[in-house]
Design a protein around this motif. Sequence first.
Motif, PDB file in Angstrom:
ATOM      1  N   GLN A 118      45.271  57.777  79.835  1.00 35.90           N
ATOM      2  CA  GLN A 118      44.087  57.133  80.391  1.00 35.90           C
ATOM      3  C   GLN A 118      42.957  57.156  79.370  1.00 35.90           C
ATOM      4  O   GLN A 118      42.878  58.031  78.509  1.00 35.90           O
ATOM      5  CB  GLN A 118      43.625  57.850  81.658  1.00 35.90           C
ATOM      6  CG  GLN A 118      44.485  57.585  82.877  1.00 35.90           C
ATOM      7  CD  GLN A 118      43.906  58.267  84.104  1.00 35.90           C
ATOM      8  OE1 GLN A 118      43.770  59.475  84.148  1.00 35.90           O
ATOM      9  NE2 GLN A 118      43.576  57.481  85.099  1.00 35.90           N
ATOM     10  N   ALA A 119      42.076  56.168  79.472  1.00 39.56           N
ATOM     11  CA  ALA A 119      40.899  56.153  78.599  1.00 39.56           C
ATOM     12  C   ALA A 119      39.986  57.331  78.953  1.00 39.56           C
ATOM     13  O   ALA A 119      39.768  57.614  80.133  1.00 39.56           O
ATOM     14  CB  ALA A 119      40.153  54.837  78.760  1.00 39.56           C
ATOM     15  N   ASP A 145      41.463  47.871  74.604  1.00 41.18           N
ATOM     16  CA  ASP A 145      41.166  49.065  75.406  1.00 41.18           C
ATOM     17  C   ASP A 145      42.151  49.190  76.567  1.00 41.18           C
ATOM     18  O   ASP A 145      42.717  48.203  77.028  1.00 41.18           O
ATOM     19  CB  ASP A 145      39.735  48.993  75.967  1.00 41.18           C
ATOM     20  CG  ASP A 145      38.685  49.107  74.874  1.00 41.18           C
ATOM     21  OD1 ASP A 145      39.044  49.529  73.758  1.00 41.18           O
ATOM     22  OD2 ASP A 145      37.524  48.754  75.147  1.00 41.18           O
ATOM     23  N   ARG A 146      42.311  50.424  77.044  1.00 37.62           N
ATOM     24  CA  ARG A 146      43.083  50.653  78.261  1.00 37.62           C
ATOM     25  C   ARG A 146      42.193  50.464  79.485  1.00 37.62           C
ATOM     26  O   ARG A 146      40.990  50.762  79.449  1.00 37.62           O
ATOM     27  CB  ARG A 146      43.673  52.060  78.281  1.00 37.62           C
ATOM     28  CG  ARG A 146      44.860  52.238  77.356  1.00 37.62           C
ATOM     29  CD  ARG A 146      45.608  53.528  77.650  1.00 37.62           C
ATOM     30  NE  ARG A 146      46.720  53.704  76.731  1.00 37.62           N
ATOM     31  CZ  ARG A 146      47.929  53.203  76.921  1.00 37.62           C
ATOM     32  NH1 ARG A 146      48.173  52.500  78.013  1.00 37.62           N
ATOM     33  NH2 ARG A 146      48.891  53.398  76.038  1.00 37.62           N
ATOM     34  N   ASN A 159      51.553  46.131  80.764  1.00 32.54           N
ATOM     35  CA  ASN A 159      51.774  47.093  81.847  1.00 32.54           C
ATOM     36  C   ASN A 159      52.996  47.981  81.602  1.00 32.54           C
ATOM     37  O   ASN A 159      53.572  48.510  82.550  1.00 32.54           O
ATOM     38  CB  ASN A 159      51.963  46.356  83.180  1.00 32.54           C
ATOM     39  CG  ASN A 159      50.660  45.760  83.688  1.00 32.54           C
ATOM     40  OD1 ASN A 159      49.607  46.383  83.584  1.00 32.54           O
ATOM     41  ND2 ASN A 159      50.730  44.559  84.226  1.00 32.54           N
ATOM     42  N   GLY A 172      45.681  52.460  83.046  1.00 30.37           N
ATOM     43  CA  GLY A 172      46.767  52.717  82.121  1.00 30.37           C
ATOM     44  C   GLY A 172      47.261  51.486  81.417  1.00 30.37           C
ATOM     45  O   GLY A 172      47.890  51.577  80.361  1.00 30.37           O
ATOM     46  N   VAL A 223      47.044  48.111  79.116  1.00 29.38           N
ATOM     47  CA  VAL A 223      46.295  47.799  77.898  1.00 29.38           C
ATOM     48  C   VAL A 223      45.831  46.357  77.947  1.00 29.38           C
ATOM     49  O   VAL A 223      46.629  45.431  78.175  1.00 29.38           O
ATOM     50  CB  VAL A 223      47.156  48.037  76.641  1.00 29.38           C
ATOM     51  CG1 VAL A 223      46.365  47.692  75.378  1.00 29.38           C
ATOM     52  CG2 VAL A 223      47.628  49.474  76.584  1.00 29.38           C
TER      53      VAL A 223
END
Length: 359
Positions: free
Chosen positions: A245-246, A278-279, A295, A316, A318
Amino acid sequence: MALTHDTLSAAPDFSAFVRKDQSGGASLDLLVKGARCAGCMAKIEKSLAELPDVASARLNLTEGRLSVRFRGGRGDAGRVIMTLDRLGYPATPFDPGQAAKAHDQESRRLVLALAVAAFGAGNAMMFSVPVWAGLFGQELGPATRNLMLWLSALVATPCALYAGMPFFESAWRSLKAGRANMDVPISIGVVLTLFISFVETILHGRDAYFDAAVSLLFLLLIGRWLDHRLRARARSAAADLLALQAPSATVVGPDGTERVKPLGDIAVGERVLVRPGDRIPVDGFVEDGVSELDNALLTGETAPVPVRPGDTCRAGAVNLSGSLRLLTLARSEDSAVAAIARLVEAGAQTKSLYVRLAD
């Protein structure tokens, strides 16, 4: 075991740790110490379910994390913590850093206790073997045999008392709460074995079992250490998922200003900007922007999935091509990735048929 009104009035105020969810319910996460088996889990969950304001309680043995959901929008966290304390399981508000630190301390303690038990078992056996040989007609006088028993006691007793502390402390907490857990019979067996052995040695009896007491602890500690390692591996697998996770997200304010917030501070209903590469930080639906998502983490499918306004995005994934502005639908702990991590932990705790037969 009921709590009196005076006891509850003296309970500390933990209301700040009660979390509200998007449906208006209240929940509480606690770090529980001393719970090691299915019996402990059943005892804790059943006792908390009997409290009037608790809707459900679920203990994760892998993390030592207890999730309590309350009826309505409020809950008495102090009553829950004091109930756990009376059961013999001290608890504090859950903190991942504190949980990892407690796990490392427990690991070091078990390794040290295992090493002491191995030393005691090996050296006590060294003095016991001549005694056993003397029982089969070998030349070993009563004085020499008694000396060997005392030397065995000198080595085994301090080792057994130190190596047995994880069991003794757990048994004492359980007995103080008026209950018995799996460590109570272990502790009674070790203490009685040492006591009988001392009586036999003092009275110049034939048998003493100092080596057996410390050898039993050695074998039990092997099992406890392996169980500890298994939980650590399950926790590591779940942590690896959550690490994808970010760590933070860019939140867009009502006036259009952007600011970066930690992932744990993202609330439901906030607007989040996700740039290409970014995620997706939390679950949400697209308010503005067109892009493609990878995904693979969630579904295993590597083909990009197009998204446009109105589509739902899961944490999750991208973001591959264009910028997206999302309206968040869940907090980070309620996201799809967090749910997968919980399933991994639950799967690691589930026992197969052969493990249940062995138990």
